[in-house]
Design an enzyme around this catalytic site. Structure first.
Site, mmCIF file in Angstrom:
data_model
loop_
_atom_site.group_PDB
_atom_site.id
_atom_site.type_symbol
_atom_site.label_atom_id
_atom_site.label_comp_id
_atom_site.label_asym_id
_atom_site.label_seq_id
_atom_site.Cartn_x
_atom_site.Cartn_y
_atom_site.Cartn_z
ATOM 1 N N CYS A 22 1.739 -24.331 15.441
ATOM 2 C CA CYS A 22 1.601 -25.751 15.776
ATOM 3 C C CYS A 22 2.250 -26.614 14.700
ATOM 4 O O CYS A 22 1.926 -26.486 13.513
ATOM 5 C CB CYS A 22 0.126 -26.122 15.920
ATOM 6 S SG CYS A 22 -0.126 -27.870 16.338
ATOM 7 N N GLY A 64 10.005 -21.332 23.847
ATOM 8 C CA GLY A 64 10.791 -22.513 23.504
ATOM 9 C C GLY A 64 11.893 -22.774 24.498
ATOM 10 O O GLY A 64 12.802 -21.940 24.655
ATOM 11 N N GLY A 116 5.730 -22.873 28.184
ATOM 12 C CA GLY A 116 4.786 -23.916 27.828
ATOM 13 C C GLY A 116 5.067 -25.196 28.572
ATOM 14 O O GLY A 116 4.656 -25.387 29.718
#
EC number: 1.3.1.-
Length: 311
Positions: free
Chosen positions: A84, A185, A208
């Protein structure tokens, strides 16, 4: 993905065939001290198949206790967040800040892996910045400490989400370990998943932000990578029905007052994908009348299909 990958969202994505879903990041210190709301977040999805509980922290003893607690509650997997980039997380020396202190990172991994019998995984970035691309070495040490899988976001912490994820750089991590490595990513669909796998040599991918407003992208990607007939995005009526089910699930889970606020971002992403006109979009996002929102969704999510037909 804190504030996004809650239980309603994870249930939705699991329905589209995701092999693994990961909880929102849970602060280990808050969990151990039973701060209001934290235990509830940790319990989300515990007992459900293919769900990993993600922990963050900087104290090995606290991380170990948090891991024991979620394992005792029934967590099937535990993931350590070392990726993160948010300032409020790295400022507390957690998340990707751990990549600046590999020895501390390793002590956390050893403490968690030694505290539980369930598999432990770790998610990290390529490094803190371009001058410290230490993911291969850290992954190798993590494997030695008992980690069973590594997920690599193809950016450094200092990049945040700018630029393009470097999938090629993930290959060095793949070459450094024997456990599975997942590439992460900028993976949004079958095409980007194939490119990420080819460039990285990874065993799989983690999606994500690419599923925001497009949860069916998981099914499309799985079908394409497995060589089966690719599923297609839902038609406008089905898309509206899916969004309505998601909306209802959010309101049921959070209650109406909080649920209305939580639902706005998800409805916004659905409308981004559909190309909903600004006036209709604004009306839906401002409305506190759930019946009105549900009545407007078919029109809002049919916009792009209507434009294609007209063209």
């Amino acid at each position: 993905m804190a504030g996004i990958t809650d239980l309603p969202m994870r249930d939705l994505v699991t329905g589209f065939g995701a092999d693994l879903v990961v909880s929102e990041m849970v602060a280990s210190g808050e969990l151990v001290t039973a701060r209001s709301g934290t235990r509830e977040r940790a319990e989300l999805g515990i007992g459900r198949a293919a769900t990993s509980v993600q922990l963050a922290g900087r104290d090995p003893a606290v991380m170990a206790e948090a891991a024991r607690q979620v394992a005792d509650l029934g967590a099937a997997l535990i993931d350590i967040n070392m990726g993160c980039p948010a300032k409020k997380v790295t400022g507390g020396l957690s998340g990707s800040a751990l990549m600046r202190d590999p020895d501390l990172a390793l002590s956390l991994i050893e403490a968690v892996a030694g505290a539980v019998d369930v598999p432990v995984t770790v998610k990290m970035r390529l490094g803190w910045d371009d001058d410290s691309l230490n993911a291969p070495d850290l992954a190798r040490r993590a494997e030695g400490a008992g980690v069973r899988m590594v997920v690599i976001h193809g950016r450094t912490r200092c990049q945040f989400y700018k630029g393009q994820a470097d999938w090629n750089a993930i290959r060095a991590v793949v070459d450094a370990v024997t456990v599975p490595v997942l590439a992460n990513g900028d993976i949004t669909d079958a095409e980007t998943a194939r490119r990420a796998l080819d460039a990285s040599g990874a065993a799989g991918v983690m999606i994500g932000r690419g599923i925001q407003g497009r949860p069916w992208a998981v099914a499309d990607t799985i079908a394409a990578l497995s060589g089966t007939s690719a599923t297609s995005a839902p038609t406008a009526p089905n898309r509206a029905a899916l969004a309505a089910r998601h909306y209802d699930a959010i309101l049921s889970f959070y209650g109406t007052d909080l649920g209305l606020r939580v639902a706005r971002k998800h409805l916004g992403w659905y409308m981004d994908d559909a190309g909903t006109p600004a006036d209709l979009r604004g009306r839906i996002l401002r409305s506190r009348d759930t019946a009105e929102v549900l009545s407007l969704l078919p029109e809002a999510l049919a916009s792009r299909d209507a434009e294609r037909t007209a063209a």
